[in-house]
Design a protein around this motif. Sequence first.
Motif, PDB file in Angstrom:
ATOM      1  N   VAL A   4      77.270 -13.118 -36.661  1.00  0.00           N
ATOM      2  CA  VAL A   4      78.192 -13.161 -35.672  1.00  0.00           C
ATOM      3  C   VAL A   4      78.593 -11.763 -35.386  1.00  0.00           C
ATOM      4  O   VAL A   4      79.438 -11.636 -34.532  1.00  0.00           O
ATOM      5  N   GLU A   8      86.565 -16.251 -31.234  1.00  0.00           N
ATOM      6  CA  GLU A   8      85.517 -15.623 -30.532  1.00  0.00           C
ATOM      7  C   GLU A   8      86.073 -15.145 -29.202  1.00  0.00           C
ATOM      8  O   GLU A   8      85.823 -14.116 -28.723  1.00  0.00           O
ATOM      9  N   LEU A  47      86.190 -16.925 -36.874  1.00  0.00           N
ATOM     10  CA  LEU A  47      85.709 -16.163 -36.070  1.00  0.00           C
ATOM     11  C   LEU A  47      86.529 -16.669 -34.768  1.00  0.00           C
ATOM     12  O   LEU A  47      86.437 -18.035 -34.326  1.00  0.00           O
ATOM     13  N   ARG A 100      86.602 -20.422 -34.773  1.00  0.00           N
ATOM     14  CA  ARG A 100      85.449 -20.941 -35.521  1.00  0.00           C
ATOM     15  C   ARG A 100      85.290 -20.881 -37.025  1.00  0.00           C
ATOM     16  O   ARG A 100      85.839 -19.799 -37.641  1.00  0.00           O
TER      17      ARG A 100
END
Length: 278
Positions: free
Chosen positions: A200, A159, A157, A142
Motif C-alpha cells: 500500500v 486512503e 490506511l 482500512r
Amino acid sequence: MLRQVAEGVWVHESEFVQSNAVAVLGRAGVLLIDPGVTGSEIGCLANDLRELGQPVVAGFSTHPDWDHLLWHARLGEVPRYGTARCAATVRDQLSDAGAKARIAAHLLETEIAGQVPLDLLGLITGLPAETAQIPWDGPGVRIIEHQAHAPGHAALLIEERGVLVAGDMLSDVLIPMLDLDGTADPIEDHLAALRLLEGVAGGVDVVVPGHGSVGGSDQIQARIEQDRAYVLALRNGQVPADSRVGPSAKPGWEWVSDVHEGQLQRLAQRSEHDGAPR
C-alpha cells in the motif's frame, strides 16, 4: 499539542517514547487512535480537540500493548475498537486481577510512574474477523491486520488522506520488535507484514509510527527496507547495520540496543529448543 499532518488528520506526540496518538476527522467528530500516555497528556489532547470543536466519536487500538490501550473519561464513552485477536488478547490479559497492578509496578521504573490512567485500560470491542474497515461516520479507514509485533496487530490506511498509521511498525527510532511469544515463526511473520505494508506504500504520503517521527512519502519505503534489513540480519545470524542500535542510536534511545540483545537471545533459545536454524 495537536499537529496537522494531512487534511483532517492530526497527531499528538507524547514525551514518553515519542508515542503518537492520531485523530481523524469525520462528519460528527474524530476517530482517536492509540491515545496516550500520561493523564496530563491525554487531558491536553482532550483540550485540543475541544478547541477544534470536535468530540471523540470512536476509538481504535492498533494492538494489545498497554500503552496503546489507554483512555480517559474526558474523551467520552464511545465505541473503542480493535481487531478480534487484539481484543481477545486484551481480555485474556485483563482476566487476571493483578494485570493493572503489574503494569503500574513496571511503570515505577520509569519517569511516568503514577501518571498513567489505567481505570479504562483495554475496554475495547473486537471487530469481526476479516473486517476491512473501521465502522464509523468518516473517511474510510482500512484495517491491515498482520502477525507482527503483537497478536492482532493492525496498521490503518486512511486512503482519502494518504496516511498510514503503522502501529508499532516503521519507526525511525525503534527496531522491529518481534512477536516472540505468539507465533511459530516470528521472523517470517514480520517479513510478511512488511510486504503487506509495502503493497500500500505507493498511495501513502504520510506514515505515522506508534513511536517516533512522522515520515513523509519519501520515507515510507526507506523505513520498510530498513526494517526488512534488520529482520533479515536476525534471520541470517548477522550483525545488523542499523542506526537505531549501537553508538549511532538517537540520544535517549540507547536502551533499544538492550532490546536488540534480548531478541537475539530469545531467538537463539528458540533455535536450540526447536533444533532448527532461526
